[in-house]
Each structure stands twice: as structure tokens, then as C-alpha cells.
Design an enzyme around this catalytic site. Sequence first.
Site, mmCIF file in Angstrom:
data_model
loop_
_atom_site.group_PDB
_atom_site.id
_atom_site.type_symbol
_atom_site.label_atom_id
_atom_site.label_comp_id
_atom_site.label_asym_id
_atom_site.label_seq_id
_atom_site.Cartn_x
_atom_site.Cartn_y
_atom_site.Cartn_z
ATOM 1 N N TYR A 33 5.243 2.563 -15.156
ATOM 2 C CA TYR A 33 4.281 4.367 -14.830
ATOM 3 C C TYR A 33 4.984 5.424 -13.678
ATOM 4 C CZ TYR A 33 1.022 2.525 -11.366
ATOM 5 O OH TYR A 33 0.185 1.748 -10.677
ATOM 6 N N ARG A 52 12.872 5.632 -8.874
ATOM 7 C CA ARG A 52 11.661 5.058 -9.172
ATOM 8 C C ARG A 52 11.446 5.002 -10.599
ATOM 9 N NH1 ARG A 52 6.903 3.502 -5.304
ATOM 10 N NH2 ARG A 52 5.981 5.608 -7.622
ATOM 11 N N ARG A 100 2.812 -8.648 -32.511
ATOM 12 C CA ARG A 100 2.501 -9.728 -31.338
ATOM 13 C C ARG A 100 3.236 -10.478 -31.316
ATOM 14 N NH1 ARG A 100 0.087 -13.415 -28.488
ATOM 15 N NH2 ARG A 100 -0.533 -12.861 -26.339
ATOM 16 N N LYS A 147 7.014 -0.669 -11.069
ATOM 17 C CA LYS A 147 6.054 0.051 -10.844
ATOM 18 C C LYS A 147 5.833 0.052 -12.282
ATOM 19 C CE LYS A 147 3.797 3.828 -9.386
ATOM 20 N NZ LYS A 147 2.683 3.316 -8.034
ATOM 21 N N GLU A 179 1.189 -4.622 1.131
ATOM 22 C CA GLU A 179 1.028 -3.472 0.571
ATOM 23 C C GLU A 179 -0.100 -2.713 0.016
ATOM 24 O OE1 GLU A 179 3.637 -1.978 -2.420
ATOM 25 O OE2 GLU A 179 2.992 -3.461 -3.507
ATOM 26 N N LEU A 204 6.288 -2.658 -3.401
ATOM 27 C CA LEU A 204 6.732 -1.015 -4.282
ATOM 28 C C LEU A 204 6.942 -0.519 -2.992
ATOM 29 C CD1 LEU A 204 6.611 -0.170 -7.752
ATOM 30 C CD2 LEU A 204 4.493 1.945 -6.775
#
Length: 283
Positions: A33, A52, A100, A147, A179, A204
Site C-alpha cells: 500500500y 516506492r 487458498r 510497504k 523507526e 521503510l
Amino acid sequence: MGRIVYIHGDFVPEEEARIGLFDRGFLFGDAVYEVTAVIAGRMIDNDLHLDRLERSLGELGIALPLPRPDIEALQAELINRNLLTDGTVYLHVSRGEADRDFLYSQGMAPKLVGFTQTKTLTGTKAQREGITVDLADDPRWHRRDIKTAMLLGQVMAKQTARARGFDDVWLVEAGLVTEGASSTAHVITADGRILTRAASKATLPGCTQRALARLCAAEGLRIEERAFTPKEAQDAAEAFQTSASSLVMPVVKIGGRMIGDGRPGPMTRRLQSLYLEAAGVPA
Ligand code: PDD
């Protein structure tokens, strides 16, 4: 809430948006995302966010769901259709739908969704007075440079910090701050050096941080790219965190220890102004 959201090619009222039961983002967190700040109807540092996004997708072998100009156009359309002035625009790409199975087949059709959120990003009490951050062990996997939507570690850390009376949390691994749970952590030493952890798989790479670093370079402000300990952070003259959803956010208390006099320091103020000026926000 009445928003118009984007899902798999369509703009629909949010109540009508549905993802499939077998979406791998839902079942495995197999999705990435991006969150872009919107101020006065304009996206901030969006090129860095889309760079990114492409990188995260590339690392996971997920195809870009649409050409980049089409993604930018749909972000703009979300902003327009929702009359968004201040807030964020969120993009999320899952690997796609399949029965799945841990293993996935190559060439799956990725699924793209997007929505806006209204949020005042500038001039808030937190921006003026700063926030408090707790310190906690970093509970996440070892590819934090991607991310991913797999965010339970951050959810648990933030929830615990809030229950302990803090606004947010900085994560610590092997005696070093990695972070913030959803931000890049920075401290400023007594002699005015800005310390920011160098890019690696441990964190990140922050778009806000990158944009700020360019502004600092232009101003001759020195950023030292190195990791720092929780004690260095607590002993720092100033501290702040950066993210698309909080921009340059002063941090005035770290793990129960007040930073400086407990108010945002002059360097942090200067960085806030630099960033907002570049974003076209009137002072
Ligand atoms: N998070 N580190 C982590 C773990 C983050 O989740 C984020 C942003 C950042 C800062 O990145 P940027 O400056 O590009 O926003 C650093 C977003 C805002 C979120 O998850 O909502």
C-alpha cells in the site's frame, strides 16, 4: 461516510465496495500500500510514493496493476469526486484472488483499490505542541523496506503505547531504534546534527524523510545517516518523526523522558516550515 472509492476499475459508493473472500491480501496480507498526503487538494511527494509502490511490488513479484499515469489519474479523481482538501489518498494492491494456497502462480491479476480520508494535517495541536512516543521491541518481519499491508505488529505496538498513555511508539531492535510504528524516527544532537537511520531492509524508506533530506541539503543542514540508541534519543536536544499522515511531527517525550524542555525545538520548527513551504502551505 458517503465516500466514493476505487475498486478494481470502478468508482463506487463505499458501501458497495467488496473484495473477494479469496483475495490474497485478505488471507495472507499479500498486498502492498501507499499513503499520500493531500494538502489544499494537492498530493504531496506523490512521485516518491509511486516510486516506492513500484519498488514494493517489484520485490514481491506483483505486477503494476495499471500504468503509472492511470494510477495518478485515479488518485486525482478520488480527490475530486470526494472534494478532498486535506487528508490522505490510500492505494492498495493485492496479488489477486486464487484458492487458498501459500504458493501462488506467476502472472496473477493484481487487484487495486483506493480511497481518500479526510484529516487535518497542518496547524494541529500535535503539530504545534508535539507528541509523546513510547519505546517497544520491534515485533515485525525482516523485510520492512517493503510497504506491506501486513501491519499487525504496528497495530499491536500502537495500541499498547496508547494504553500506556503515549501518542505513538518508536520500535527498537538489537539496542537501536528502527523507526516509528508508522513513521521515520529522527533526533537532533546538541550540536545540531540530524540523525536518521540509513536505508536498509530494517526500515521503510520514508518518502517524507527523502523529501525533507533534499530540502535540508539545499539549506546546508547536515543529516547524519546512522542508527541511534533509545538512550541517545532520550538524551537528544530535539526529536521528530516524519510520515505522509503526520508530515514533520515534533516528539517531546520518548519513553517517559522529556526531550529538551518538553516543547518542540527550534530546528524541528525550521524543518516543519521548510517542509510546509515546499508543499506550498502558507505560513
Ligand atoms: N506509514 N515507516 C513506517 C513503518 C511507515 O508505516 C511509514 C508511513 C513511514 C513513513 O513513510 P512516508 O514518509 O513515506 O509516509 C515509515 C503510513 C503513513 C501509514 O502506514 O499510514
